[in-house]
Design a protein around this motif. Sequence first.
Motif, short mmCIF file in Angstrom:
data_model
loop_
_atom_site.label_atom_id
_atom_site.label_comp_id
_atom_site.label_asym_id
_atom_site.label_seq_id
_atom_site.Cartn_x
_atom_site.Cartn_y
_atom_site.Cartn_z
N ASP A 155 0.82 -1.20 0.00
CA ASP A 155 0.00 0.00 0.00
C ASP A 155 0.86 1.26 0.00
N VAL A 156 1.92 1.23 -0.81
CA VAL A 156 2.79 2.40 -0.97
C VAL A 156 3.30 2.40 -2.39
N GLY A 157 3.45 3.59 -2.97
CA GLY A 157 3.98 3.68 -4.31
C GLY A 157 5.42 3.22 -4.37
N PRO A 158 5.78 2.28 -5.26
CA PRO A 158 7.14 1.79 -5.31
C PRO A 158 8.19 2.88 -5.50
N ALA A 159 7.85 3.93 -6.24
CA ALA A 159 8.81 5.01 -6.44
C ALA A 159 9.20 5.66 -5.11
N ASP A 160 8.30 5.59 -4.13
CA ASP A 160 8.60 6.16 -2.82
C ASP A 160 9.58 5.29 -2.04
N LEU A 161 9.80 4.07 -2.49
CA LEU A 161 10.72 3.16 -1.80
C LEU A 161 12.05 3.01 -2.54
N ASP A 162 12.27 3.76 -3.59
CA ASP A 162 13.46 3.60 -4.42
C ASP A 162 14.74 3.79 -3.60
N GLY A 163 15.35 2.67 -3.20
CA GLY A 163 16.62 2.72 -2.46
C GLY A 163 16.50 3.25 -1.06
N THR A 164 15.28 3.29 -0.50
CA THR A 164 15.10 3.86 0.83
C THR A 164 14.50 2.84 1.78
N ARG A 170 9.19 3.25 -13.73
CA ARG A 170 9.65 3.80 -12.45
C ARG A 170 8.50 4.01 -11.48
N SER A 171 7.36 4.47 -11.96
CA SER A 171 6.24 4.73 -11.05
C SER A 171 5.65 3.45 -10.48
N GLN A 172 5.74 2.34 -11.24
CA GLN A 172 5.09 1.12 -10.81
C GLN A 172 6.04 0.08 -10.23
N VAL A 173 7.31 0.12 -10.62
CA VAL A 173 8.29 -0.82 -10.10
C VAL A 173 9.18 -0.18 -9.05
N GLY A 174 9.39 1.12 -9.15
CA GLY A 174 10.14 1.82 -8.11
C GLY A 174 11.51 2.27 -8.51
N MET A 175 11.93 1.97 -9.73
CA MET A 175 13.24 2.42 -10.22
C MET A 175 13.19 2.42 -11.74
N PRO A 176 14.05 3.20 -12.38
CA PRO A 176 14.06 3.20 -13.85
C PRO A 176 14.49 1.84 -14.39
N PRO A 177 14.06 1.49 -15.60
CA PRO A 177 14.39 0.18 -16.14
C PRO A 177 15.88 -0.08 -16.27
N LYS A 178 16.67 0.92 -16.63
CA LYS A 178 18.12 0.70 -16.77
C LYS A 178 18.74 0.37 -15.43
N ARG A 179 18.31 1.07 -14.37
CA ARG A 179 18.85 0.76 -13.05
C ARG A 179 18.39 -0.64 -12.61
#
Length: 279
Positions: free
Chosen positions: A88-97, A182-191
């Motif tokens: 129940d949180v947007g994956p982009a909000d968890l990017d490396g955090t 990025r918005s749905q997985v939490g990181m850009p595809p290249k990363r």
Amino acid sequence: MSGVDMAGFDVPGPLAGGLRVVPHPAVMLVLEFGAAPSVVDDGAGRRHRGSVVAGPGFGCGGMVRAWGSSVACVQVRLSPLMARTVLDVGPADLDGTLVTLADLWGREASRVREQLAEVPSWEGRFALTEALLARRYQARSRVDPEVAWAWRRIAASRGRVRIEGLAAELGWSRKRLWTRFRSQVGMPPKRAATLVRFDHAVHRLVAGDTATRVAADGGYTDQSHLHRDVAAFTGLTPTTVTAEPFLTIDDVAWPTSRPGPPSPDTASDADWSAGASTA
């Protein structure tokens, strides 16, 4: 549930010197229920106690460490495709955090801790955790099928896929793929591809393969390229990273093949007892 792996850890004594957290291409959910709350130092001066959630790639740079004594927890590796639905949180909000589970789930985090502490076996704890995740997953929307397809292609190729090619196969522009992914997985595809490639490479190093062979087989331009990636993700060299407990425990806690019921008494080199399950 596809996309969910679980492992149970029971550390009877202190984590001497702290346990370095090595980045992994999954969302990490740690449900602790030990005698005292564990502590994660995020490398930026902040300490998080109790159950936590970390985005894919958390621990980059090698400065993140976990501490505690008499630590007991169920650790869940969630495919990034599951994160928004289950947590129940947007994956982009968890990017490396890292965030505490209480920040996301409120009082439910305390209830889960109490329930896990009351269950006497790892098998029961895995079942309880699986039921919790399944309930949350069924109640929420999923990621776009195109994004899920792109992630699975990245994972299946072990990070050795060109992002431009993925966009072309989807009939999307690179920018559209970048934004949706990025918005749905939490990181850009290249990363994501870089992280998946690193994960496979570092586990081959732990298994005893030479850096030369790993670089050649893993899609790196040369051995120096591999060295730079390992240093960027862990702060270590390919030689020294092979002794990291977070990695050496993986074949026990997260076996690639689980032919029978998990054994909670399996002993690792890190003096942990661990059980494993695939939901």
